[in-house]
Write a protein that holds these residues in place. Structure first.
Motif: not given
Length: 154
Positions: A78-100
């Protein structure tokens, strides 16, 4: 047609046979060299959803139904589990992204990308689900496969 006749025919057409064989080998070698290397990280989960009988307190001896296993596979993928994986592994942490909104869009995009490379396979006669993730980096493939297992268990 006897075996000796077959050998005579092949011998008469030996140039054609060797040319076709060499062409097939060269084509396979070219495909091997051109195609990118992919690695598969895999982990397995045992799904045991048999509850305790409220009257006797004993575990029932019934085998788990296929629908329960399919439901658990849907939850893992599911998308919810995939989002949890993204958060846990910090795969979407890009300092260039300024807005939420940009961060949320990046999380959703990475989660969708993870789901496209995820494969869930049930074992034929058991309660085991195999989680496989394909990636060009072997460590990343293993981390994401284990991340899906951990996120599902949470």
């Amino acid at each position: 047609m006897s075996f000796a006749q077959l050998l005579k025919i092949l011998w008469a057409r030996r140039r054609l046979v060797t040319t076709v064989t060499a062409g097939a080998v060269l084509l396979a070698l070219f495909a091997y060299l051109v195609m990118p290397k992919t690695y598969v990280g895999a982990t397995s989960l045992v799904i045991d959803s048999r509850g305790v009988d409220p009257l006797t307190g004993a575990a029932p001896n019934q085998p788990m139904s296929a629908s329960v296993l399919a439901t658990q596979m849907d939850v893992i993928g599911s998308r919810a589990v995939a989002l949890a994986v993204v958060d846990k592994l910090e795969l979407a942490n890009d300092p260039d992204l300024k807005t939420q909104e940009d961060r949320d869009a990046a999380r959703q995009s990475v989660a969708q990308s993870l789901l496209t490379h995820l494969t869930l396979k049930p074992a034929s006669t058991s309660n085991v689900i195999r989680i496989e993730f394909e990636n060009a980096d072997p460590q990343m493939a293993a981390k994401v496969a284990n991340g899906f297992a951990d996120a599902y268990q949470q």
